[in-house]
Design a protein around this motif. Structure first.
Motif, PDB file in Angstrom:
ATOM      1  N   LEU A  89       0.831  -1.197   0.000  1.00 63.69           N
ATOM      2  CA  LEU A  89       0.000   0.000   0.000  1.00 63.69           C
ATOM      3  C   LEU A  89       0.869   1.251   0.000  1.00 63.69           C
ATOM      4  O   LEU A  89       1.905   1.299   0.684  1.00 63.69           O
ATOM      5  N   PRO A  90       0.467   2.281  -0.734  1.00 65.01           N
ATOM      6  CA  PRO A  90       1.222   3.547  -0.699  1.00 65.01           C
ATOM      7  C   PRO A  90       0.814   4.374   0.534  1.00 65.01           C
ATOM      8  O   PRO A  90      -0.172   4.071   1.204  1.00 65.01           O
ATOM      9  N   ILE A  91       1.563   5.432   0.805  1.00 61.81           N
ATOM     10  CA  ILE A  91       1.171   6.366   1.841  1.00 61.81           C
ATOM     11  C   ILE A  91       0.050   7.258   1.298  1.00 61.81           C
ATOM     12  O   ILE A  91       0.036   7.610   0.104  1.00 61.81           O
ATOM     13  N   CYS A  92      -0.934   7.586   2.127  1.00 62.47           N
ATOM     14  CA  CYS A  92      -2.076   8.373   1.654  1.00 62.47           C
ATOM     15  C   CYS A  92      -1.627   9.773   1.223  1.00 62.47           C
ATOM     16  O   CYS A  92      -1.875  10.207   0.103  1.00 62.47           O
ATOM     17  N   GLU A  93      -0.997  10.489   2.143  1.00 64.41           N
ATOM     18  CA  GLU A  93      -0.433  11.813   1.848  1.00 64.41           C
ATOM     19  C   GLU A  93       0.866  11.934   2.620  1.00 64.41           C
ATOM     20  O   GLU A  93       0.942  11.500   3.772  1.00 64.41           O
ATOM     21  N   PRO A  94       1.890  12.528   2.026  1.00 68.10           N
ATOM     22  CA  PRO A  94       3.142  12.695   2.776  1.00 68.10           C
ATOM     23  C   PRO A  94       2.896  13.521   4.039  1.00 68.10           C
ATOM     24  O   PRO A  94       2.148  14.505   4.022  1.00 68.10           O
ATOM     25  N   LEU A  95       3.496  13.131   5.131  1.00 75.81           N
ATOM     26  CA  LEU A  95       3.358  13.861   6.394  1.00 75.81           C
ATOM     27  C   LEU A  95       4.498  14.868   6.513  1.00 75.81           C
ATOM     28  O   LEU A  95       5.666  14.488   6.565  1.00 75.81           O
ATOM     29  N   GLU A  96       4.143  16.145   6.549  1.00 74.77           N
ATOM     30  CA  GLU A  96       5.113  17.208   6.760  1.00 74.77           C
ATOM     31  C   GLU A  96       4.663  18.067   7.936  1.00 74.77           C
ATOM     32  O   GLU A  96       3.478  18.394   8.054  1.00 74.77           O
TER      33      GLU A  96
END
Length: 809
Positions: free
Chosen positions: A266-273
């Motif tokens: 599974l990919p990451i939903c949205e990059p966490l910044e």
């Protein structure tokens, strides 16, 4: 034939039905019964092809709607509207085959008519993503019985790995990181089972661009609980060593056979910044409003100081709300280094009280600016100019009782040291509230000095500029704080000078976030209320607000003077704001925490008026005589005169260099305020209803009005039918005296030109200045106590506001 009990086996459905007849166990054969359709009774609706009453969060489904009789038979025709409503769901009605369809309620309701056929029915298609839980469908029509059903919403297919922090506070270096697997509708995956049995889980590895996770190292493996919570145990992200800036977390999914086939990840939903704000690195300073030349403003223009704090990563510092001090410095030069403390020590003495005014403290205020009057002739003056200091209030601490009376005197230097003949600026009982104020926060009293001159225009600015003592450049004034005589004093009394308040200074008029004004030039740590922001209704403020002493105005917050230092101006989310103005044309330096950040030039506004700089007014208290020329108005003996300085100014009396302005000179003899007849005072101004605020020309002498006023005053105060009154008014001596004193009296203007209309005029030079001399060869008005009066001189410019002043000969 005999009789027997029979039993008929029938059906509730429509059509021909064969009925078996049986009588006491004997088969009697069959008969045919025809079933007919009943009346409409209820609405019937259900989800089509939905197994186990479960629907995935992203799944569409159809709802079929019918009308039945009480036996459940579906009617072939129905012309009334039916309505279908969804509740407890984010799904919506996507389409229908209803006739006259109307979708409403944000897509959660629809109404229309069924399609008539063998069975009247309609199909409603429901789509959209939904939260996990239960959704309800209700169907209704007219007065028929409603129908409803519920569906369980379960996870749709796994979509991505979500990494988030609880609170993205840019000031907190410690963040709680939560990881979960989301379905295509953003729901956390729960109740997930593996095909071979058992509950599913999903593990992934986190990597931080800076800092540590769970206080171990820069990576950490976490596993999401896909049975109950849908997320992994939280990880603590420690950014305390990262300084400031933007930081991120990436994720690597480990293949999970329970969720995806063929080892898919599974990919990451949205990059966490996340942003982390570091310590304050700098404070940016701007002045608003920005113009083509930001440093130039007009006098009285609102000037806004904006301070913004940034860290070294150029991020606005929005964390702890700090404070700064802001100081405004005009072009004044002040020295108060000479001070003398003289406490009155009476403790232990047998006799209480003081017999004479006793000074407790002396302060010398020096205006150390260079003496320069722009070429104007030195003369007695009443209105302050740019380089003048205007002492309006004196602040001090007092060890005695608030019921004591303190006087302010200015040393006249006629005798050495303090003397009761020195100039008095007023005596105040400290708790009276009469032009004396008490700052309870810092235990400081402020005494307001009396007005210098009596003429008042209905203009708040002019009124305030007439208060206080003017100290010219190169000059000093010695002020005494004096304990008034006649008081019962039995203990030591002491006064300590704190500071003075000045009108001729830049002034803070507005600020945010709990700042305090500090009114001082010499660096005292005493803080006071704003000195001239009066409010008639005692509105609440940081300190008690002083009622407006100028009663014809309800509120006068805009023309305070001399508030030059803001102490503890607070930052909110990295921004601090304060507004100031200056009514004097000068350069103002701005200091933030004692560091000069910039300066602002205040330029004169366009010309609005002419001002006779050296002018005064008649005083009811002081009547001039040949031995006293220091009183106001100044007086000249026969052959003497007054050198008058005229200046074109803006509305705040700043010099404007308007060249070649024509100014017409006029004069008139003034009515005497009071005429004495024996012991009786005839109040001429009161009789003629002349007030300080009257039209300036109302004081101009008219013989008929004067004689009428005298007659009315004499008759009222000496008796209407008094023989003396009649003889006095009709006597030749009285008439001759009046004529000699008041008829054909005038002044002459020296150094004035004559225009084409025969008027006396002068013209301004390139500095907007003009001078002339006023003289009189007739001193018959001089020194006569009963008929004290003078001349009013009018200076009338073309296109500008005029001025006037009074003189006596």
């Amino acid at each position: 034939m005999g009789t027997a009990d029979t039993y008929l086996h029938t059906s509730a459905t429509m059509g021909d039905h064969v009925v078996e007849v049986e009588a006491e166990g004997i088969d009697c054969g069959t008969t045919t019964v025809k079933g007919t359709l009943g009346q409409a009774d209820a609405v019937e609706c259900f989800a089509v092809e939905v197994g186990d009453n479960e629907v995935k969060a992203d799944e569409c489904f159809d709802v079929e709607v019918y009308i039945t009789d009480k036996n459940g038979n579906r009617l072939p025709k129905w012309e009334s509207f039916v309505e279908i409503t969804l509740s407890d769901t984010e799904k919506y009605i996507d389409s229908t085959d209803l006739r006259e369809e109307i979708i409403f309620n944000n897509g959660h309701s629809v109404k229309g008519k069924l399609n008539n056929n063998a069975e009247a029915k309609a199909i409603i298609t429901v789509c959209g993503c939904d939260d996990l839980g239960e959704l309800d469908v209700v169907c209704r029509s007219d007065t028929l019985e409603d129908d409803d059903f519920a569906l369980d919403v379960i996870n749709s297919d796994p979509d991505c790995i979500d990494v988030a922090v609880d609170e993205n506070d840019p000031c907190n270096p410690y963040r709680t990181v939560r990881t979960s697997v989301l379905d295509t509708c953003g729901n956390k995956l729960i109740d997930q089972e593996c095909a071979e049995g058992g509950w599913a889980s999903s593990c992934m590895e986190l990597s931080a661009s800076c800092g540590t996770l769970n206080e171990l190292d820069s990576t950490e493996k976490v596993c999401a609980d896909l049975r109950n919570t849908g997320e992994a145990d939280p990880a603590i992200w420690d950014l305390s060593e990262c300084g400031c800036g933007t930081f991120s977390i990436t994720v690597d999914d480990e293949p999970d056979c329970c969720l995806l086939e063929n080892g898919q990840t599974l990919p990451i939903c949205e990059p966490l910044e996340v942003n982390l704000v570091g310590p304050v690195d700098r404070t940016d300073f701007t002045v608003q409003p920005e113009a083509s030349n930001q440093e130039d403003f007009y006098v009285s223009e609102r000037t806004e100081i904006i301070l913004e704090q940034y860290d070294e990563c150029d991020q606005l510092y929005v964390c702890e709300d700090g404070t700064v001090d802001i100081k405004l410095e005009g072009e004044d030069c002040v020295d108060t280094s000479i001070q003398v403390d003289s406490p009155l020590e009476l403790e232990g003495k047998e006799i209480c009280g003081i017999e004479k005014d006793t000074p407790l403290y002396k302060v010398v205020i020096e205006n150390c600016a260079e003496p320069d009057k722009d070429g104007l002739m030195p003369a007695w003056t009443d209105l302050p100019e740019k380089d003048d200091i205007v002492v309006d209030k004196l602040a001090f601490k007092y060890s005695g009782d608030s019921s004591d009376t303190i006087c302010i005197y200015e040393e006249t230097e006629e005798v050495v040291g303090f003397d009761s003949t020195d100039k008095s600026w007023g005596c105040r009982q400290l708790n009276s509230g009469d032009r004396v104020f008490y700052d309870s926060v810092h235990d400081v009293y402020l005494i307001e000095l009396n007005n210098r001159i009596g003429k008042r225009k209905l203009n708040e600015y002019d009124i305030q500029r007439m208060g206080g003592a003017i100290i010219r450049p190169g000059d000093t004034k010695d002020f005494y704080f004096v304990l008034q005589s006649g008081q019962t004093i039995c203990e030591t009394k002491d006064i300590d000078y704190e500071y003075y308040q000045d009108y001729n200074s830049p002034d803070f008029i507005e600020w945010d976030n709990g700042a305090h004004v500090r009114d001082t030039i010499e660096g005292s740590e005493g803080y006071t209320r704003r000195n001239d922001d009066y409010d008639a209704d005692d509105a609440p403020g940081p300190y008690d607000v002083v009622p407006d002493p100028y009663h014809w105005y309800a509120v006068t917050p805009d023309y305070g003077f001399g508030d030059r230092v803001l102490h503890n101006l607070g930052f909110v989310k990295g921004v601090a704001r304060a507004v100031f103005r200056d009514l004097v044309s000068e350069n103002v330096k701005i200091y933030v925490d004692s560091v000069e950040q910039g300066s602002v030039n205040f330029n004169p506004q366009p010309a609005t008026q002419v001002v006779a700089i050296n002018h005064g007014d008649l005083s009811e208290e002081e009547i001039c005589d040949s031995n006293n020329k220091d009183c106001r108005p100044a007086m000249a003996c026969e052959g003497e005169g007054y050198d008058i300085n005229l200046q074109i100014t803006d509305g705040f009396q700043n010099h404007v260099g308007l060249d070649n302005t024509k100014i017409q000179l006029e004069s008139c003899l003034m009515y005497p305020r009071i005429v004495e007849v024996g012991e009786v005072e005839l109040e001429i101004w009161n009789r003629l209803k002349i007030r300080e605020s009257s039209n300036p020309k109302d004081v101009c002498f008219d013989m008929d009005k004067f004689e009428k006023a005298v007659e009315m005053e004499v008759k009222q105060k000496l008796g209407w039918n008094s023989l003396f009154t009649q003889l006095l008014l009709e006597s030749d001596e009285f008439q001759k005296l009046v004529n000699d004193l008041y008829k054909s009296k005038d002044v002459k203007f020296v150094d004035a030109a004559t225009d084409e209309y025969g008027h006396d005029v002068v013209y301004t030079d390139s500095n907007g200045q003009a001078t002339f001399r006023v003289e009189s060869d007739d001193s018959s008005l001089f020194g006569i106590r009963s008929y004290n009066t003078g001349f009013r001189i009018f200076t009338i410019p073309v296109g500008l506001d005029a001025d006037f002043f009074d003189v006596i000969f």
